[in-house]
Write an enzyme that holds these catalytic residues in place. Sequence first.
Site, mmCIF file in Angstrom:
data_model
loop_
_atom_site.group_PDB
_atom_site.id
_atom_site.type_symbol
_atom_site.label_atom_id
_atom_site.label_comp_id
_atom_site.label_asym_id
_atom_site.label_seq_id
_atom_site.Cartn_x
_atom_site.Cartn_y
_atom_site.Cartn_z
ATOM 1 N N SER A 196 0.847 -1.193 0.000
ATOM 2 C CA SER A 196 0.000 0.000 0.000
ATOM 3 C C SER A 196 0.878 1.237 0.000
ATOM 4 O O SER A 196 2.070 1.149 -0.315
ATOM 5 C CB SER A 196 -0.937 -0.018 1.219
ATOM 6 N N ASN A 197 0.331 2.380 0.317
ATOM 7 C CA ASN A 197 1.120 3.619 0.393
ATOM 8 C C ASN A 197 0.536 4.508 1.484
ATOM 9 O O ASN A 197 -0.448 4.151 2.133
ATOM 10 C CB ASN A 197 1.126 4.319 -0.969
#
Length: 397
Positions: free
Chosen positions: A205-206
């Site tokens: 993810s980020n």
Amino acid sequence: MNGRRVLLGVCGGIAAYKAAALASRIVQRGADLDVILTAEAQHFIGAATFAALARRRVWTSMWERTEEIPHIALVRAAEVFAIVPATANVIAKLAQGIADDLLTNAALAARIPIVIAPAMNTAMLEHPATVANLRTLEARGVTIVAPESGFLAERETGAGRLAGEDAIMDAIEATLARTRDLAGERVLITAGPTREPIDPVRFLSNASTGTMGIELAREALARGATVDLVLGPTSVVPPSGAQVDRVTTAREMERAALARAPGATIAIATAAVADWRPAETHASKVKKTDDPQSLALERNPDILAALGARKNGTFLVGFAAETDAHEANAREKLVRKHLDAIAVNDVSGERGFGAGDSALTVLWGNGGRRELPSASKRVLAGGLWDTIVTIRRETRA
Ligand code: CTP
């Protein structure tokens, strides 16, 4: 202003007498006016003055007997709440969410835009507490009509004099115009990160929080639009008026966005979509003893490009998070993804993701460009909508 509904709150400062002239201007412009006077304001000017100007009762207390709860009813009936003059004390209460009289209760209950015109002695205006409180209110989207420098009640010259009537009228009018400039529009927004599962407990993810898209959704609702928000995993709470589709992966986000796209008149892709996903998702938790040597990845769909390829009259806005050659890269994306505008976000260094301040440059057409200077995402969302409304108006003309 004809037929529009304005709530005016008057605080206790010497400039309170100027609020009467402002009330008169608002009424002459055809608006419906309700007035709240604080107890302190009544030391400077009486309710009878405003009652005569507005041709209706003036509100001075939480405890007047009425059918409705006054602070709720007043802000529900109004389209803008102007606080003129706003004293240092009331500004501090607004910043802290203190509600101990009718005016501050109404402000806390307000879902309508608030415009404040501060007026006070220079030392109070320049006090770090007041400076911080004004900054807090501005970051929340309150419009501040900056005080002027001039002759003060102390018979000295300095900053803190109430802004001129024209400047205050302009701010109220601009705010009223903004409450309707997206009426009839159906807005689709993608926001937040996506999560691409490796196994039941791990994912790629980020750091996106979805704040920019959520603020754009809030602002679009306030301006009269219907809003579909396709939102990746985040703990930031979206506005209650939006139709929210919660999604996890890029492919789920694409499915939800494409399903909503045909009805959208404006679509904005703020989501930080993971560009890749693990080629394989393990059904059970991978053990450390499994010692994987590598993680094979597959490309995720480009949701914005898919929206661009299918668009039929939708005004499409992309975001570009860039660290280098911002504008050249963004202009290339503008063309490649069939966008009507692109907002460039400089994510080099400390800036970019999260709830903090950032700056945007909006690019469109052949050389169209507007800079939105560093501000809270709530303020930036207002600036971006102003820009989108302007571009659409220009391109239609
Ligand atoms: N976007 C999207 N789907 C993706 C990737 C990006 O919808 N799979 C959207 C983002 O929401 C944003 C825009 O595309 O509005 C730009 O994303 P960005 O990652 O900056 O650009 P890319 O086109 O992915 O190009 P690059 O990674 O080379 O910068």
